[in-house]
Design a protein around this motif. Sequence first.
Motif, PDB file in Angstrom:
ATOM      1  N   LEU A 131     -91.237  90.413 -21.346  1.00  0.00           N
ATOM      2  CA  LEU A 131     -91.452  91.141 -20.090  1.00  0.00           C
ATOM      3  C   LEU A 131     -91.983  90.229 -18.989  1.00  0.00           C
ATOM      4  O   LEU A 131     -91.592  90.352 -17.836  1.00  0.00           O
ATOM      5  CB  LEU A 131     -92.406  92.309 -20.315  1.00  0.00           C
ATOM      6  CG  LEU A 131     -91.918  93.395 -21.273  1.00  0.00           C
ATOM      7  CD1 LEU A 131     -92.985  94.468 -21.447  1.00  0.00           C
ATOM      8  CD2 LEU A 131     -90.620  94.001 -20.792  1.00  0.00           C
ATOM      9  N   ASN A 132     -92.845  89.296 -19.331  1.00  0.00           N
ATOM     10  CA  ASN A 132     -93.418  88.413 -18.309  1.00  0.00           C
ATOM     11  C   ASN A 132     -92.455  87.302 -17.855  1.00  0.00           C
ATOM     12  O   ASN A 132     -92.796  86.515 -16.982  1.00  0.00           O
ATOM     13  CB  ASN A 132     -94.738  87.805 -18.793  1.00  0.00           C
ATOM     14  CG  ASN A 132     -94.558  86.863 -19.957  1.00  0.00           C
ATOM     15  OD1 ASN A 132     -93.546  86.898 -20.669  1.00  0.00           O
ATOM     16  ND2 ASN A 132     -95.536  86.017 -20.185  1.00  0.00           N
ATOM     17  N   LYS A 133     -91.267  87.253 -18.436  1.00  0.00           N
ATOM     18  CA  LYS A 133     -90.259  86.263 -18.042  1.00  0.00           C
ATOM     19  C   LYS A 133     -89.042  86.919 -17.381  1.00  0.00           C
ATOM     20  O   LYS A 133     -88.116  86.232 -16.969  1.00  0.00           O
ATOM     21  CB  LYS A 133     -89.786  85.466 -19.261  1.00  0.00           C
ATOM     22  CG  LYS A 133     -90.874  84.722 -19.975  1.00  0.00           C
ATOM     23  CD  LYS A 133     -90.885  83.296 -19.563  1.00  0.00           C
ATOM     24  CE  LYS A 133     -91.916  82.564 -20.425  1.00  0.00           C
ATOM     25  NZ  LYS A 133     -92.203  81.275 -19.940  1.00  0.00           N
ATOM     26  N   GLN A 134     -89.025  88.256 -17.310  1.00  0.00           N
ATOM     27  CA  GLN A 134     -87.885  88.931 -16.690  1.00  0.00           C
ATOM     28  C   GLN A 134     -87.871  88.652 -15.194  1.00  0.00           C
ATOM     29  O   GLN A 134     -88.914  88.692 -14.534  1.00  0.00           O
ATOM     30  CB  GLN A 134     -87.936  90.434 -16.960  1.00  0.00           C
ATOM     31  CG  GLN A 134     -87.651  90.772 -18.398  1.00  0.00           C
ATOM     32  CD  GLN A 134     -87.667  92.263 -18.664  1.00  0.00           C
ATOM     33  OE1 GLN A 134     -88.041  93.070 -17.830  1.00  0.00           O
ATOM     34  NE2 GLN A 134     -87.248  92.638 -19.860  1.00  0.00           N
ATOM     35  N   HIS A 135     -86.697  88.366 -14.673  1.00  0.00           N
ATOM     36  CA  HIS A 135     -86.551  87.961 -13.273  1.00  0.00           C
ATOM     37  C   HIS A 135     -85.132  88.243 -12.800  1.00  0.00           C
ATOM     38  O   HIS A 135     -84.249  88.559 -13.597  1.00  0.00           O
ATOM     39  CB  HIS A 135     -86.845  86.464 -13.136  1.00  0.00           C
ATOM     40  CG  HIS A 135     -85.861  85.622 -13.879  1.00  0.00           C
ATOM     41  ND1 HIS A 135     -85.966  85.379 -15.236  1.00  0.00           N
ATOM     42  CD2 HIS A 135     -84.721  85.018 -13.467  1.00  0.00           C
ATOM     43  CE1 HIS A 135     -84.931  84.650 -15.622  1.00  0.00           C
ATOM     44  NE2 HIS A 135     -84.156  84.418 -14.573  1.00  0.00           N
ATOM     45  N   VAL A 136     -84.943  88.118 -11.497  1.00  0.00           N
ATOM     46  CA  VAL A 136     -83.618  88.210 -10.894  1.00  0.00           C
ATOM     47  C   VAL A 136     -83.330  86.860 -10.248  1.00  0.00           C
ATOM     48  O   VAL A 136     -84.116  86.374  -9.438  1.00  0.00           O
ATOM     49  CB  VAL A 136     -83.567  89.318  -9.813  1.00  0.00           C
ATOM     50  CG1 VAL A 136     -82.205  89.366  -9.143  1.00  0.00           C
ATOM     51  CG2 VAL A 136     -83.916  90.671 -10.417  1.00  0.00           C
ATOM     52  N   THR A 137     -82.225  86.252 -10.615  1.00  0.00           N
ATOM     53  CA  THR A 137     -81.813  84.999  -9.993  1.00  0.00           C
ATOM     54  C   THR A 137     -81.356  85.294  -8.573  1.00  0.00           C
ATOM     55  O   THR A 137     -80.548  86.190  -8.344  1.00  0.00           O
ATOM     56  CB  THR A 137     -80.666  84.348 -10.792  1.00  0.00           C
ATOM     57  OG1 THR A 137     -81.160  84.032 -12.097  1.00  0.00           O
ATOM     58  CG2 THR A 137     -80.149  83.089 -10.109  1.00  0.00           C
TER      59      THR A 137
END
Length: 179
Positions: free
Chosen positions: A43-49
């Motif tokens: 969860l702490n690495k989820q991102h949008v490029t």
Amino acid sequence: MVTFKQYLESVTKPKGNYLSINVDASLVLPGFIAPKTGTEVPLNKQHVTLIYSEKSNIDPDHLLTKIQSEFPNEIAAKVYEFACFDALPKDGERDENKSTLVVKLKSDMLEKIHARLKQLGCRHSYDQYSAHVSLFYAVDRDECHRLVKTLNRTVKLPSDARLSGYTSERIIDDWSEKL
């Protein structure tokens, strides 16, 4: 020891630019079913490029400053669909056995940021920009495609996603292997 040729390549070869924005809180996806295979993105690495620009060599701090000064710190997006992105290994040929399970997002602001990064000299390395959050990497391809059909039928979408916290850095090879 580095050879002179390796040194020259390191100095002249574009290092690439990668910009992203973090998912502010875990996505709420009632009824989500996790795949049996693959590696979950924490969860702490989820991102949008925002852009993946292999051939650019722009100071990451300059790009970050521009984006932070021109766009809101928090962005709302709509999760509208689950999808499979089939894996592309380094040599450019598709790995027929692996996919990434993602959720696609709609957001005019994400599109505007992407367009601005292109104006600043970045060039997206993929044909089209597709705002998404990767949920699982290296999922068995057949399982991923079956699961996406089920999830798109059973999970109530659209759902809200809150994004904040821009990141600007050089491209990191094999990012997903470092999870």
